[in-house]
Design an enzyme around this catalytic site. Sequence first.
Site: not given
Ligand code: NGQ
Ligand code: ZN
Length: 420
Positions: A241, A292
């Site tokens: 990101h 993702d």
């Molecule tokens: C994840 N996903 O780990 O799946 C993360 C969300 C977080 C994205 N950042 C959960 N797109 O960052 O705590």
């Molecule tokens: Zn992720």
Amino acid sequence: MSPPPSADAPVHVAEVEGGWRLPGIPNLHSHAFQRAMAGMAERQSHPRDSFWTWRETMYRVAARFDPDTLHAVACQLYVEMLEAGYTSVCEFHYLHHAPDGRPYDDPAAMSQALVAAARETGIRLTLLPVLYMTGGVDGRPLAERQKRFGHDVDGYLRLLGTLQAAQDDTLRVGCALHSLRAVPPDAMRAVLAALPADARVHIHIAEQVGEVQDCLAIRDRRPVEWLLQNAEVDRRWTLVHATHLNDWELAGIAQRGATVAICPTTEANLGDGLFRLRDHLDAGGAWGIGSDSHISVSPVEELRWLEYGQRLLTRRRNIVVSPGSPSVGENLLRGVQASTADATGFEAGGDALVLDAGSPVLAGATAADVVDRWIFSGNRSAIREVEVAGRTLVSEGRHASRDVVRSRYRDAVAVLLRDL
Ligand code: NGQ
Ligand code: ZN
């Protein structure tokens, strides 16, 4: 590590019998289990829905998985990836333990489910077991729903050791730090010091404004700023990101040679913001794409929206171009190829896809415009064949195991979503 391929190197497009052959595309960021909830977080759950309310829905689904359902969902996802032209995937994997946080009898059972799915479908896998220790940058303990993600440093290194022993031509094992929210500084240093010299390291960073603010409040540094000052970030690193960057951070990432994994459809879906792509390119920065959360499984859509985001922002056209190279599509593919080896640990160019010259979107195409046509026209896949490590996995647009995998997926989803 060999020198990185130049982002100015030509894209290898070859005309073959009835088609166009291109290099396969690496998917730099995947949470396989999230495929089972794609399209299910699009209803208002709070008057001000956000990334954080989406995460609650995601945690509810995450709590349902076991090794069998993870395997079934990952097989479906990897078939979809291969049919879409992704030939390798970096799996940022953190569903390690049973839902109550206790390790399975085989502590690597969930990782092994992903390895089995990759082996069955034939996609190259860079498995990135995730270190996840705290519930916030302030070091608070894991919340109930995060318990199954957690490790201490020793347990994490044991898992990594077990998995590294299984590495081969189509399996690489690297390290993922979930985020600065989830990994305390001492643990980060201990794990990094224990890694083999060539291990790839991926981390989620600076995706949401809220996490930039928390990091500033607690560590007096912005997330990327803190990371660059506290870790030897270099070409082995992929920053996932990196949405919110100031000029110093942007220049620092490019100068260290780290890759940014941009996930345009997920970043749009979650309301993250737009990566400073043009500035990153001007700084000579490396980048690639990831699907993702898998609300879309298509390199065409990721690359298209990567460019479109910049057009919407600047009210200009044809942003990802370079001196002497006016084709946006080629510049996009070249960027993705240039970061492959550093981000995945697999050499670029080992795998290929063949576009169907008979597809209407490619009618009259030439070597000079076929990539632009592929990426910027239509919605029906023009991919006819996909080859990984010398094996043809997709023919006539279909993966050989599509039907079996799909029926197992339907059964798994029925179990996962029951009374959710
Ligand atoms: C994840 N996903 O780990 O799946 C993360 C969300 C977080 C994205 N950042 C959960 N797109 O960052 O705590
Ligand atoms: Zn992720």
